[in-house]
Write a protein that holds these residues in place. Structure first.
Motif, mmCIF file in Angstrom:
data_model
loop_
_atom_site.group_PDB
_atom_site.id
_atom_site.type_symbol
_atom_site.label_atom_id
_atom_site.label_comp_id
_atom_site.label_asym_id
_atom_site.label_seq_id
_atom_site.Cartn_x
_atom_site.Cartn_y
_atom_site.Cartn_z
ATOM 1 N N MET A 135 32.136 -29.508 4.265
ATOM 2 C CA MET A 135 32.216 -28.535 5.373
ATOM 3 C C MET A 135 31.026 -27.580 5.317
ATOM 4 N N LEU A 136 30.702 -27.140 4.112
ATOM 5 C CA LEU A 136 29.592 -26.215 3.959
ATOM 6 C C LEU A 136 28.282 -26.874 4.366
ATOM 7 N N ILE A 137 28.076 -28.096 3.892
ATOM 8 C CA ILE A 137 26.854 -28.813 4.241
ATOM 9 C C ILE A 137 26.739 -28.945 5.756
ATOM 10 N N TYR A 138 27.842 -29.267 6.408
ATOM 11 C CA TYR A 138 27.778 -29.424 7.857
ATOM 12 C C TYR A 138 27.441 -28.104 8.537
ATOM 13 N N LEU A 139 28.084 -27.035 8.091
ATOM 14 C CA LEU A 139 27.825 -25.727 8.679
ATOM 15 C C LEU A 139 26.360 -25.355 8.511
ATOM 16 N N ILE A 140 25.851 -25.575 7.305
ATOM 17 C CA ILE A 140 24.445 -25.276 7.056
ATOM 18 C C ILE A 140 23.548 -26.125 7.965
ATOM 19 N N SER A 141 23.894 -27.390 8.128
ATOM 20 C CA SER A 141 23.067 -28.246 8.993
ATOM 21 C C SER A 141 23.071 -27.712 10.418
ATOM 22 N N LEU A 142 24.216 -27.219 10.870
ATOM 23 C CA LEU A 142 24.275 -26.636 12.216
ATOM 24 C C LEU A 142 23.340 -25.434 12.319
ATOM 25 N N LEU A 143 23.391 -24.575 11.311
ATOM 26 C CA LEU A 143 22.567 -23.368 11.350
ATOM 27 C C LEU A 143 21.080 -23.723 11.304
ATOM 28 N N VAL A 144 20.728 -24.657 10.433
ATOM 29 C CA VAL A 144 19.330 -25.062 10.307
ATOM 30 C C VAL A 144 18.830 -25.661 11.615
ATOM 31 N N ARG A 145 19.620 -26.555 12.192
ATOM 32 C CA ARG A 145 19.216 -27.177 13.452
ATOM 33 C C ARG A 145 19.077 -26.141 14.550
ATOM 34 N N GLN A 146 19.983 -25.178 14.570
ATOM 35 C CA GLN A 146 19.912 -24.121 15.579
ATOM 36 C C GLN A 146 18.608 -23.353 15.432
ATOM 37 N N ARG A 147 18.300 -23.016 14.184
ATOM 38 C CA ARG A 147 17.079 -22.253 13.961
ATOM 39 C C ARG A 147 15.850 -23.061 14.354
ATOM 40 N N ASN A 148 15.806 -24.322 13.995
ATOM 41 C CA ASN A 148 14.672 -25.174 14.342
ATOM 42 C C ASN A 148 14.499 -25.264 15.849
ATOM 43 N N LEU A 149 15.604 -25.474 16.528
ATOM 44 C CA LEU A 149 15.522 -25.575 17.982
ATOM 45 C C LEU A 149 15.036 -24.265 18.585
ATOM 46 N N GLN A 150 15.495 -23.158 18.052
ATOM 47 C CA GLN A 150 15.069 -21.858 18.555
ATOM 48 C C GLN A 150 13.555 -21.718 18.413
ATOM 49 N N ARG A 151 13.087 -22.152 17.235
ATOM 50 C CA ARG A 151 11.648 -22.076 16.991
ATOM 51 C C ARG A 151 10.888 -22.961 17.978
ATOM 52 N N ASP A 152 11.374 -24.190 18.177
ATOM 53 C CA ASP A 152 10.743 -25.096 19.138
ATOM 54 C C ASP A 152 10.713 -24.471 20.520
ATOM 55 N N LEU A 153 11.828 -23.853 20.885
ATOM 56 C CA LEU A 153 11.928 -23.224 22.200
ATOM 57 C C LEU A 153 10.863 -22.151 22.354
ATOM 58 N N GLU A 154 10.703 -21.326 21.316
ATOM 59 C CA GLU A 154 9.711 -20.250 21.408
ATOM 60 C C GLU A 154 8.308 -20.812 21.505
ATOM 61 N N VAL A 155 8.026 -21.829 20.708
ATOM 62 C CA VAL A 155 6.702 -22.446 20.766
ATOM 63 C C VAL A 155 6.433 -22.981 22.166
ATOM 64 N N LEU A 156 7.402 -23.693 22.699
ATOM 65 C CA LEU A 156 7.224 -24.270 24.034
ATOM 66 C C LEU A 156 7.054 -23.183 25.081
ATOM 67 N N GLN A 157 7.813 -22.095 24.935
ATOM 68 C CA GLN A 157 7.686 -21.014 25.902
ATOM 69 C C GLN A 157 6.311 -20.380 25.817
ATOM 70 N N ASP A 158 5.786 -20.261 24.594
ATOM 71 C CA ASP A 158 4.430 -19.732 24.447
ATOM 72 C C ASP A 158 3.422 -20.610 25.160
ATOM 73 N N ILE A 159 3.579 -21.918 24.968
ATOM 74 C CA ILE A 159 2.654 -22.850 25.612
ATOM 75 C C ILE A 159 2.721 -22.692 27.127
ATOM 76 N N GLN A 160 3.945 -22.536 27.617
ATOM 77 C CA GLN A 160 4.118 -22.336 29.055
ATOM 78 C C GLN A 160 3.376 -21.102 29.531
ATOM 79 N N GLU A 161 3.505 -20.036 28.736
ATOM 80 C CA GLU A 161 2.841 -18.781 29.090
ATOM 81 C C GLU A 161 1.331 -18.973 29.128
ATOM 82 N N ASP A 162 0.819 -19.656 28.083
ATOM 83 C CA ASP A 162 -0.626 -19.848 27.994
ATOM 84 C C ASP A 162 -1.154 -20.656 29.161
ATOM 85 N N GLU A 163 -0.314 -21.609 29.608
ATOM 86 C CA GLU A 163 -0.797 -22.484 30.669
ATOM 87 C C GLU A 163 -0.922 -21.786 32.008
ATOM 88 N N LYS A 164 -0.229 -20.653 32.092
ATOM 89 C CA LYS A 164 -0.232 -19.969 33.407
ATOM 90 C C LYS A 164 -1.564 -19.340 33.706
#
Lengths: 247, 58, 232
Positions: free
Chosen positions: B29-58
């Motif tokens: 259960m702990l491993i799964y919870l941690i995997s959820l948190l890690v994946r969430q954080r990674n996706l958040q980071r990806d989202l920010e990177v992509l949003q930055d790229i979007q901003e730069d492209e404007k």
């Protein structure tokens, strides 16, 4: 291959649209079955593949389970080996049958026809059933001969029919999905086997029962399970097939 | 050995199995919870990177 | 959808509290079982995990039906979330079952109806994931996932009945006792309360994890869409 166009079918006097729809449905279904059967009659590639495969499985079992003749003739062994053969050969048939549709673009043609999608499902399933039964009919006497077991048992034949129906009912649906995936060939068994387990379990137990000459009372629960499964999965596959072939 | 213990009407010593069991329960259960948190954080980071790229492209 | 909803935080707290209480009950409130000893305590969470596994399966199937009917992508996210959680808890269920079986029945595995059905369910879950992995088009992936979740869900009770009939006709005696009769012990009221409380706790855990996994799914979709847009 001609498919009756529903829009050009004018109900004659005294015919309701409901009955003409039913006629259209069965005509479409028959057309699909006939297409598969006549194509197979000409090329025989599916049947020969399934048959050779079945014989090879018998061969492998002969050496993998090196049993003395007495043990080998036990009903449990016979039923088990037969159903393993049918399951694997059946997978082959299902896969090929659907792959042919996709590769030759027949599926698109079928879907363009103004017929109920479920007619296509029943047509395919019936075709698959016929192929599976043909292989089974040939394997039975060969197995009988090789191992000196009498397999001409009406009860056994009934079980094989019921089991094949259940197998093909759910197999046709899953094969339609598997063939559209990248991992096409390996995916069908992965999807099919866990889901079709109740059929195999019941079929093997019922087959053993008939081979042993047990009382109907003992075999009845398994037959009921098979029939229930056949009905449930035919119904579900019929309802859901649309979603599997839409573009 | 367990059989003879049971026949003697004594309570079997199965503590080590219990520990293994709970280790699995909480561990997985702990491993799964941690995997959820890690994946969430990674996706958040990806989202920010992509949003930055979007901003730069404007 | 970036900030974590307050309700989820509350749910987190409630769930943790419940889990702490349940753990206390399992170790101190419930008495030790006379014959099996300590390992019996695993039973409470073992069954609760199994319950979550089945609940997940139901949620996945229902989400599948809703997706096919409504074509709303959010149901696909729910379905995938439910399957993932189902795998985790089905796995816990099977492994703890095996750990329990070893000292009690002297075997790591038995093909009794419940274990058989549990493993078939796990296999169907895994097949679901493999099906999705093999399909690139998101709409088709969702549709096929929905169909398989429904078909799988329907087949599991049939597997259970088959295995049940199998056992009543051919009772199996394994190791030190007949597993069919064994494994059932009379639950005293304290045990019963612990059992029910464990079920409740794990249901909360399920809802909490499901919600988290759905949020994860939505974020993944967001990222994916933005990625496609950036590549244009």
């Amino acid at each position: 291959m001609t498919v009756e166009r529903q829009s050009s079918y004018v109900p004659g006097k005294g015919e309701t649209t409901a009955s003409s729809k039913a006629v259209g449905f069965f005509r479409a279904m028959g057309a699909v079955v006939w297409k598969d059967l006549s194509a197979e009659l000409r090329s025989r590639e599916l049947l020969s593949a399934m048959l050779v495969f079945a014989l090879l499985v018998i061969l492998i079992f002969n050496f993998a389970l090196d049993l003395d003749p007495a043990t080998r003739r036990q009903s449990t062994i016979t039923a088990g080996i037969l159903w393993v053969i049918f399951v694997f050969a059946g997978t082959l048939g299902l896969n090929r049958s659907m792959a042919i549709e996709k590769d030759r673009g027949c599926m698109d043609g079928l879907l363009l026809a103004p017929v109920d999608r479920s007619a296509i499902y029943f047509g395919k399933a019936l075709g698959n059933l016929v192929f599976m039964l043909m292989v089974e009919i040939i394997v039975l006497p060969i197995y009988s001969l090789l191992y000196n077991v009498n397999l001409f048992n009406p009860g056994l034949l009934l079980v094989i029919l019921l089991g094949s129906i259940g197998y093909v009912a759910v197999g046709t649906l899953l094969a339609a999905m598997a063939v559209q995936a990248r991992t096409r060939d390996i995916l069908l068994p992965i999807l099919l086997f866990p889901v079709v387990l109740p059929v195999i379990l019941a079929a093997v137990k019922a087959s053993t029962g008939f081979l042993d000459g047990l009382d109907m009372i003992e075999i009845r629960p398994w037959l009921n399970l098979l029939i229930a499964y056949d009905i449930i999965f035919s119904a579900v596959a019929f309802m859901v097939f649309d979603y599997v072939v839409e573009e | 050995m367990i059989l003879s213990l049971l026949l003697q009407d004594a309570t079997a010593n199965t503590t080590s199995y219990m520990i293994a069991g709970f280790a699995i329960i909480f561990g997985v259960m702990l491993i799964y919870l941690i995997s959820l948190l890690v994946r969430q954080r990674n996706l958040q980071r990806d989202l920010e990177v992509l949003q930055d790229i979007q901003e730069d492209e404007k | 959808m970036e900030s974590k909803p307050r309700l989820l935080t509350i749910l987190d707290v409630v769930t943790v509290v419940l889990l702490l209480i349940a753990t206390y009950m399992v170790f101190f409130y419930a008495p030790q079982e006379a014959v099996m000893g300590d390992v019996q305590r695993v039973f409470y969470f073992h069954v609760a995990a199994g319950w979550v596994g089945m609940l997940s399966f139901l949620v996945a199937a229902v989400a599948g039906i809703f997706y096919l009917v409504k074509k709303d992508h959010k149901w696909d996210i729910v379905g995938l979330a439910a399957v993932e959680i189902g795998i985790v808890f089905a796995f816990i269920n099977i492994v703890t079952g095996s750990i329990w079986a070893r000292p009690i029945w002297n075997t790591w595995w038995t093909w009794d109806p419940r274990l058989t059905t549990a493993s078939v369910m796990l296999l169907i879950y895994l097949a679901y994931l493999m099906l999705r992995q093999g399909i690139e088009d998101p709409d088709r992936r969702a549709r096929f996932g929905a169909v398989y979740a429904i078909v799988g869900f329907l087949s599991v009770p049939l597997t259970y009945f088959s295995a049940r009939i199998f056992r009543t006709i051919h009772p199996i005696v394994i190791g030190s006792g007949d597993p069919g009769a064994q494994g059932a012990f009379d639950m005293t009221p304290l045990m019963l309360r612990t059992f029910m409380f464990s079920l409740l706790t794990f249901t909360f855990i399920f809802v909490d994890l499901l919600w988290r996994r759905i949020r994860l799914g939505r974020k993944a979709d967001q990222v994916e869409q933005l990625r496609l847009k950036t590549m244009e």
